[in-house]
Scaffold this active site. Structure first.
Site, PDB file in Angstrom:
ATOM      1  N   ASN A   1      53.433  17.548 -13.960  1.00  0.00           N
ATOM      2  CA  ASN A   1      53.304  18.295 -12.721  1.00  0.00           C
ATOM      3  C   ASN A   1      52.580  19.614 -12.983  1.00  0.00           C
ATOM      4  O   ASN A   1      53.025  20.421 -13.799  1.00  0.00           O
ATOM      5  CB  ASN A   1      54.694  18.586 -12.142  1.00  0.00           C
ATOM      6  CG  ASN A   1      54.569  19.207 -10.761  1.00  0.00           C
ATOM      7  OD1 ASN A   1      54.359  18.506  -9.780  1.00  0.00           O
ATOM      8  ND2 ASN A   1      54.660  20.522 -10.703  1.00  0.00           N
TER       9      ASN A   1
ATOM     10  N   GLY B   1       3.627   0.555   2.652  1.00  0.00           N
ATOM     11  CA  GLY B   1       4.783   1.186   2.010  1.00  0.00           C
ATOM     12  C   GLY B   1       5.607   2.027   2.961  1.00  0.00           C
ATOM     13  O   GLY B   1       6.723   2.422   2.642  1.00  0.00           O
TER      14      GLY B   1
ATOM     15  N   ARG C   1       1.125  13.950   7.337  1.00  0.00           N
ATOM     16  CA  ARG C   1       1.934  14.358   8.488  1.00  0.00           C
ATOM     17  C   ARG C   1       3.390  14.636   8.129  1.00  0.00           C
ATOM     18  O   ARG C   1       4.147  15.171   8.932  1.00  0.00           O
ATOM     19  CB  ARG C   1       1.839  13.281   9.595  1.00  0.00           C
ATOM     20  CG  ARG C   1       0.488  13.253  10.274  1.00  0.00           C
ATOM     21  CD  ARG C   1       0.275  11.981  11.093  1.00  0.00           C
ATOM     22  NE  ARG C   1      -0.183  10.865  10.263  1.00  0.00           N
ATOM     23  CZ  ARG C   1      -0.408   9.632  10.719  1.00  0.00           C
ATOM     24  NH1 ARG C   1      -0.186   9.352  11.990  1.00  0.00           N
ATOM     25  NH2 ARG C   1      -0.830   8.673   9.908  1.00  0.00           N
TER      26      ARG C   1
ATOM     27  N   LEU D   1       0.851  -1.201   0.000  1.00  0.00           N
ATOM     28  CA  LEU D   1       0.000   0.000   0.000  1.00  0.00           C
ATOM     29  C   LEU D   1       0.885   1.249   0.000  1.00  0.00           C
ATOM     30  O   LEU D   1       1.652   1.471   0.931  1.00  0.00           O
ATOM     31  CB  LEU D   1      -0.908   0.016   1.235  1.00  0.00           C
ATOM     32  CG  LEU D   1      -1.788  -1.216   1.464  1.00  0.00           C
ATOM     33  CD1 LEU D   1      -2.700  -0.990   2.663  1.00  0.00           C
ATOM     34  CD2 LEU D   1      -2.610  -1.538   0.215  1.00  0.00           C
TER      35      LEU D   1
ATOM     36  N   ASN E   1       5.427   8.125   9.600  1.00  0.00           N
ATOM     37  CA  ASN E   1       4.320   9.037   9.296  1.00  0.00           C
ATOM     38  C   ASN E   1       4.719  10.493   9.439  1.00  0.00           C
ATOM     39  O   ASN E   1       3.988  11.384   9.052  1.00  0.00           O
ATOM     40  CB  ASN E   1       3.129   8.736  10.213  1.00  0.00           C
ATOM     41  CG  ASN E   1       2.631   7.316  10.001  1.00  0.00           C
ATOM     42  OD1 ASN E   1       2.148   6.975   8.934  1.00  0.00           O
ATOM     43  ND2 ASN E   1       2.815   6.466  10.999  1.00  0.00           N
TER      44      ASN E   1
HETATM   45  C1  UD1 Z   1      -2.314   2.033   9.664  1.00  0.00           C
HETATM   46  C2  UD1 Z   1      -3.356   1.144  10.364  1.00  0.00           C
HETATM   47  C3  UD1 Z   1      -3.009   1.095  11.858  1.00  0.00           C
HETATM   48  C4  UD1 Z   1      -1.593   0.585  12.048  1.00  0.00           C
HETATM   49  C5  UD1 Z   1      -0.593   1.406  11.237  1.00  0.00           C
HETATM   50  C6  UD1 Z   1       0.748   0.719  11.269  1.00  0.00           C
HETATM   51  C7  UD1 Z   1      -5.451   1.418   9.140  1.00  0.00           C
HETATM   52  C8  UD1 Z   1      -6.769   2.041   9.143  1.00  0.00           C
HETATM   53  N1  UD1 Z   1      -4.661   1.689  10.192  1.00  0.00           N
HETATM   54  O1  UD1 Z   1      -2.445   3.335  10.193  1.00  0.00           O
HETATM   55  O2  UD1 Z   1      -3.930   0.225  12.540  1.00  0.00           O
HETATM   56  O3  UD1 Z   1      -1.268   0.615  13.434  1.00  0.00           O
HETATM   57  O4  UD1 Z   1      -1.014   1.502   9.858  1.00  0.00           O
HETATM   58  O5  UD1 Z   1       1.750   1.468  10.613  1.00  0.00           O
HETATM   59  O6  UD1 Z   1      -5.124   0.670   8.244  1.00  0.00           O
HETATM   60  N2  UD1 Z   1      -2.521   3.998   2.046  1.00  0.00           N
HETATM   61  C9  UD1 Z   1      -3.045   3.810   0.781  1.00  0.00           C
HETATM   62  N3  UD1 Z   1      -4.255   4.341   0.485  1.00  0.00           N
HETATM   63  C10 UD1 Z   1      -4.992   5.028   1.399  1.00  0.00           C
HETATM   64  C11 UD1 Z   1      -4.456   5.207   2.691  1.00  0.00           C
HETATM   65  C12 UD1 Z   1      -3.219   4.672   2.989  1.00  0.00           C
HETATM   66  O7  UD1 Z   1      -2.408   3.203  -0.084  1.00  0.00           O
HETATM   67  O8  UD1 Z   1      -6.097   5.450   1.047  1.00  0.00           O
HETATM   68  C13 UD1 Z   1      -1.185   3.453   2.344  1.00  0.00           C
HETATM   69  C14 UD1 Z   1      -0.212   4.516   2.784  1.00  0.00           C
HETATM   70  O9  UD1 Z   1       0.517   5.009   1.671  1.00  0.00           O
HETATM   71  C15 UD1 Z   1       0.690   3.771   3.763  1.00  0.00           C
HETATM   72  C16 UD1 Z   1      -0.197   2.661   4.291  1.00  0.00           C
HETATM   73  O10 UD1 Z   1      -1.298   2.552   3.411  1.00  0.00           O
HETATM   74  O11 UD1 Z   1       1.799   3.215   3.100  1.00  0.00           O
HETATM   75  C17 UD1 Z   1      -0.699   2.946   5.702  1.00  0.00           C
HETATM   76  O12 UD1 Z   1      -1.445   4.174   5.681  1.00  0.00           O
HETATM   77  P1  UD1 Z   1      -1.321   5.265   6.822  1.00  0.00           P
HETATM   78  O13 UD1 Z   1      -2.198   6.402   6.490  1.00  0.00           O
HETATM   79  O14 UD1 Z   1       0.094   5.522   7.147  1.00  0.00           O
HETATM   80  O15 UD1 Z   1      -2.023   4.476   8.042  1.00  0.00           O
HETATM   81  P2  UD1 Z   1      -1.694   4.643   9.569  1.00  0.00           P
HETATM   82  O16 UD1 Z   1      -2.423   5.822  10.097  1.00  0.00           O
HETATM   83  O17 UD1 Z   1      -0.259   4.559   9.791  1.00  0.00           O
HETATM   84 MG    MG Z   2       1.379   4.708   8.538  1.00  0.00          MG
END
Ligand code: UD1
Ligand code: MG
Length: 476
Positions: A388, A111, A19, A12, A238
């Site tokens: 040189n 990711g 942030r 993902l 994040n």
């Molecule tokens: C997420 C989890 C949380 C966990 C944490 C661990 C959910 C709702 N929450 O939160 O329980 O503790 O990861 O790191 O899943 N992404 C997409 N599409 C979107 C949103 C996010 O591809 O619409 C990808 C982001 O690029 C990222 C990953 O998913 O790589 C996680 O998303 P992020 O927004 O960082 O979730 P967290 O708030 O960290």
């Molecule tokens: Mg995250």
């Protein structure tokens, strides 16, 4: 479902990364010299190789042109799918599912979680496979304060019931110390059935992949939590502060690996190493050096204190004295560089070449044994063997419109403070007197000078001083 692959891995990487407060997509921010997303991708590749292949799917969205370009260059085996707009991790998984070719098992990686070892993923898969009733296995970690991570909520019997996001949690739930890593192995058929049932009825108005856990339990399936050995393995990035933390952990690992492979790092905690840097055995790196990119340092070579070396190849037994900046250069065995030298792009120093203090080189090739020891600029130039180059020599390579070349042969003596106005050639064995401005080619073995005749006034120095002393007495 014959023909469906056993495994697909989904990374993902479509989130906005709000942030980070950055124009660059979060997953492209580098840690220890590599974009964050590379590490989950490398882990995914290794896992798929273990399983005998299967689709590697990457969900892209925010900043997707840049992410797709990076994937095309570095991970052509990955299939990008577009999630636009990003509506949450559950929505991202739904979009990805179409590219998993009906895989019987789907591993989802984030990711932005770069430190995870492949071994943890193998354990996760084994946990899922242990019981036919298992629908989901998730990696968790137990920490003193789970901060912004999702919490793993268990029932009285210890069975995992659901995951609650920090923003949606009650104070009691927030006190739970087991966090969700965001990394899962799913029964593929179960996941495909569950994703359409997700809602966005939560604090962030997003489709949470985490809600799939409660759906599994509701359907009478089991969810296994697999704790990692070290909570650091599932650190998510994040914010810039978390990026800095992950970056320094990776660099520490790179330093440990370099030392294990036989390099000496003097006060390693002060040295900044990208993990792409290769240090051969018995190389030495002094404090506060920074080595980055595709840099290679040969055996017996010493990088002095405070040097900054990027994308360069240094041979064996090279001495780089303190405070040099070396970029996209090649330095052959036994050369001596610095202190305070700047080797720019396209510099190629032959065996045993000496380039000394306050010397700048760019697209300059110095052949074996050539020397330029003090205060010199060599740009768009070739310098022959054993030649040189004296102090303060300058190749005047730019006429305000275009760059021109200077070619100096072998065994040439270029005196101090010589300007070579390019394009110009100096033949083998020529001698150029100090202070000469060379505007015409100098043939082999010739002597070239361009000095204005010196004027000497007998007693002139003493008379000058008297004049000045008299002026001072009058109060001028
Ligand atoms: C997420 C989890 C949380 C966990 C944490 C661990 C959910 C709702 N929450 O939160 O329980 O503790 O990861 O790191 O899943 N992404 C997409 N599409 C979107 C949103 C996010 O591809 O619409 C990808 C982001 O690029 C990222 C990953 O998913 O790589 C996680 O998303 P992020 O927004 O960082 O979730 P967290 O708030 O960290
Ligand atoms: Mg995250």
């Amino acid at each position: 479902m014959t023909g469906a692959p056993r495994l697909s891995v989904v990374v993902l990487a479509a989130g906005r990364g709000v942030r980070m407060r950055s124009a660059l997509p979060k997953v492209l921010h580098p840690a220890a010299g590599r974009p964050l997303v590379d590490r989950p991708l490398l882990a995914a590749r290794a896992l798929l190789a273990e399983a005998g292949g299967g689709p590697l799917v990457v969900v892209v969205g925010a900043g997707r042109e840049a992410v797709e370009a990076h994937l095309a260059a570095a991970f052509p085996d990955a299939v990008p799918v577009v999630q636009d707009p990003p509506l949450g991790t559950g929505d991202a998984a739904r979009v990805a599912l179409g590219a998993t070719a009906g895989a019987r098992e789907v591993v989802v990686l984030a990711g932005d979680v770069p430190l995870l070892p492949v071994s943890a993923l193998s354990r996760l898969r084994a946990a899922l496979a242990a019981e036919a009733s298992n629908a989901v296995a998730l990696l968790t970690a137990v920490v003193p304060d789970a901060g912004a991570y999702g919490r793993v909520i268990r029932g009285a019997d210890g069975a995992v019931l659901r995951i609650v996001e920090a923003k949606d949690a009650t104070p009691a739930e927030r006190a739970v110390r087991e966090l969700n890593s965001g990394i899962y192995a799913f029964d593929g058929a179960f996941l495909a059935g569950a994703l359409p049932h997700l809602t966005s009825d939560n604090a962030q108005g997003e489709y949470y992949l985490t809600d799939v856990v409660a759906l599994a339990v509701g359907a009478g399936r089991r969810v296994v939590a697999v704790p990692v050995d070290d909570p650091a393995e599932v650190l998510g990035v994040n914010s810039r502060s978390e990026l800095a933390d992950v970056d320094s952990r990776l660099r520490r690992r790179a330093a440990e690996a370099a030392m294990a492979a036989g390099a000496t790092l003097v006060r390693p905690e002060t040295i900044t190493l990208d993990e792409t840097v290769v240090l051969e055995p018995d190389s030495v790196v002094e404090p506060f050096a920074t080595l980055s990119g595709e840099t290679r340092v040969g055996s017996g070579t010493r990088i002095g204190q405070g040097c900054v070396v990027s994308d360069s190849s240094l041979g064996r037994n090279v001495t780089v004295r303190p405070y040099c900046v070396i970029e996209k250069a090649r330095v052959a065995d036994g050369a001596v560089v610095g202190p305070f030298a700047r080797l720019r792009e396209g510099t190629d120093l032959g065996e045993g070449v000496h380039v000394g203090n306050f010397v700048e080189t760019k697209k300059a090739r110095l052949a074996k044994g050539a020397k330029a020891n003090h205060l010199t600029y060599l740009g768009d130039a070739t310098v022959g063997e054993r030649t040189n180059v004296g102090a303060g020599v300058i190749t005047c390579n730019y006429d305000g419109y275009a760059k021109h070349r200077t070619e100096i042969g072998a065994g040439v003596f270029v005196g101090s403070d010589v300007q070579l106005v390019a394009p110009v050639r100096v033949g083998d064995g020529a001698v150029i007197g100090a202070g000469t401005t060379v505007t015409k080619d100098v043939p082999a073995d010739a002597l070239a000078t361009s000095r204005t005749p010196q004027k000497t006034l007998e007693d002139g120095g003493r008379r000058y001083r008297e004049r000045r002393a008299g002026a001072r007495a009058k109060g001028d």
